[in-house]
Design a protein around this motif. Structure first.
Motif, mmCIF file in Angstrom:
data_model
loop_
_atom_site.group_PDB
_atom_site.id
_atom_site.type_symbol
_atom_site.label_atom_id
_atom_site.label_comp_id
_atom_site.label_asym_id
_atom_site.label_seq_id
_atom_site.Cartn_x
_atom_site.Cartn_y
_atom_site.Cartn_z
ATOM 1 N N LEU A 179 10.752 -24.740 -12.406
ATOM 2 C CA LEU A 179 10.319 -25.729 -13.392
ATOM 3 C C LEU A 179 9.422 -25.072 -14.438
ATOM 4 N N GLU A 180 9.224 -25.796 -15.533
ATOM 5 C CA GLU A 180 8.419 -25.287 -16.645
ATOM 6 C C GLU A 180 6.947 -25.151 -16.263
ATOM 7 N N GLU A 181 6.317 -24.089 -16.732
ATOM 8 C CA GLU A 181 4.862 -23.994 -16.610
ATOM 9 C C GLU A 181 4.214 -24.945 -17.613
ATOM 10 N N LEU A 182 3.008 -25.374 -17.327
ATOM 11 C CA LEU A 182 2.285 -26.232 -18.263
ATOM 12 C C LEU A 182 1.217 -25.410 -18.982
ATOM 13 N N TYR B 80 -0.839 -24.095 -9.793
ATOM 14 C CA TYR B 80 0.201 -25.065 -10.131
ATOM 15 C C TYR B 80 1.378 -24.374 -10.832
ATOM 16 N N ASN B 81 1.059 -23.534 -11.809
ATOM 17 C CA ASN B 81 2.139 -22.879 -12.569
ATOM 18 C C ASN B 81 2.925 -21.889 -11.720
ATOM 19 N N ARG C 41 9.585 -23.230 -8.188
ATOM 20 C CA ARG C 41 10.487 -24.378 -8.076
ATOM 21 C C ARG C 41 11.482 -24.443 -9.233
ATOM 22 N N GLN D 198 5.307 -24.056 -9.998
ATOM 23 C CA GLN D 198 6.335 -24.532 -10.932
ATOM 24 C C GLN D 198 7.418 -23.461 -11.114
ATOM 25 N N THR D 199 6.979 -22.219 -11.308
ATOM 26 C CA THR D 199 7.926 -21.117 -11.478
ATOM 27 C C THR D 199 8.801 -20.976 -10.241
ATOM 28 N N ARG E 271 -4.701 -24.576 -12.357
ATOM 29 C CA ARG E 271 -3.568 -24.405 -13.266
ATOM 30 C C ARG E 271 -2.724 -23.190 -12.884
#
Ligand code: ADP
Ligand code: MG
Length: 262
Positions: free
Chosen positions: A126-129, A117-118, A124, A121-122, A114
């Motif tokens: 994009l939102e973190e999950l 992944y996050n 890119r 995401q940052t 996670r």
């Protein structure tokens, strides 16, 4: 149908590298001028005998501190790869599946996934999950590699069998969706079911935007994932490049005929 041969992802020219800390010592050089161009949508296989430099090449691309680059250039999407720290390379979309995955006691597999992944995401934009959202995602990904969800709660690779570690590397790859995945003998020591699962994971990743470099000893993985190019490494250089038929020829004839020719 994947649209191949469009955009250059990785371009390596005359790459030379040696073991860090022994610079200048005769014989310390391991990579002696590697050239490789990987475009989006392509699958490359790198084969070669033990000790030919395949893992060193993989690790140098990922930025492993054991090695010092002593010559040549490498660009990733046009950026100078060697000016980037290992974590910057990962954020740029390079992923290395290790030949010998490390155990990380005390760090849960799901937490590591996670966090990684996050971070991407940052990067890119994009939102973190949150943990619940991420769980939905990882449960889907874990199906691809046919791993039991209980592996998510365990420490990273701790007590995993050899085959489970390799599947866990593919799980990481499936979650992180790298632009360039370098798989260092992910197929070694796998039974035929695990091999099929690894191949399925790689295939699920492949698109016209990304590429895979598979280091392998054996032709059998290439029955599942047909490479566009097969390269043979010997003595720290790529001494031959061909299509998928080269892997079959190596299987039939071994490496000696190439070494003699080189
Ligand atoms: P391959 O993956 O093709 O089997 P490697 O890249 O692991 O080959 O190794 C290439 C050569 O470099 C081998 O002779 C190996 O012993 C040597 N080598 C690789 N890494 C190190 C290191 N950290 N220290 C000393 N020698 C190394
Ligand atoms: Mg190796």
């Amino acid at each position: 149908m994947i649209n191949k041969g469009s955009k250059v992802l990785l371009e390596v020219k005359n790459l030379k590298a040696e073991v860090a800390g022994v610079a200048g010592v005769a014989g310390a050089e391991i990579l002696k001028g590697v050239d490789l161009t990987v475009r989006a949508g392509e699958v490359h296989a790198i084969m070669g005998i033990n000790g030919s430099g395949k893992s060193t090449f993989s690790k140098v691309l990922a930025g492993h501190p054991d090695y010092t680059v002593t010559g040549g250039t490498a660009t990733f999407e046009g950026k100078d790869l060697f000016s980037l720290a290992p974590e910057q390379r990962a954020r740029a979309g390079i992923f290395l599946a290790f030949q010998y995955p490390v155990e990380i006691p005390g760090v849960s597999n799901s937490a590591l996934l996670r966090l990684a992944y996050n971070t991407l995401q940052t990067e890119r934009g994009l939102e973190e999950l949150d943990p619940l959202e991420f769980d939905d995602l990882v449960q889907e990904k874990i199906k691809v590699v046919e791993m039991d969800p209980s592996f998510l709660g365990r420490s990273v690779n701790e007590g995993f069998s050899g085959g489970e570690k390799k599947r866990n590397e593919i799980l990481q790859m499936a979650v992180l969706e790298p632009k360039l995945a370098i798989l260092d003998e992910t197929d070694s020591g796998l039974d035929i079911d695990a091999l099929r699962i690894v191949a399925k994971g790689v295939k699920s990743l492949l698109s016209s935007d990304n590429a895979v470099v598979m280091v392998t000893h054996y032709q059998r993985l290439l029955n599942y994932i047909v490479p566009d190019y097969v390269h043979v490494m010997d003595g720290g250089r790529i001494v031959r490049t061909g299509g998928k038929e080269l892997a079959l020829e190596l299987e039939a004839r071994g490496y000696d005929w190439l070494r003699a020719a080189a």
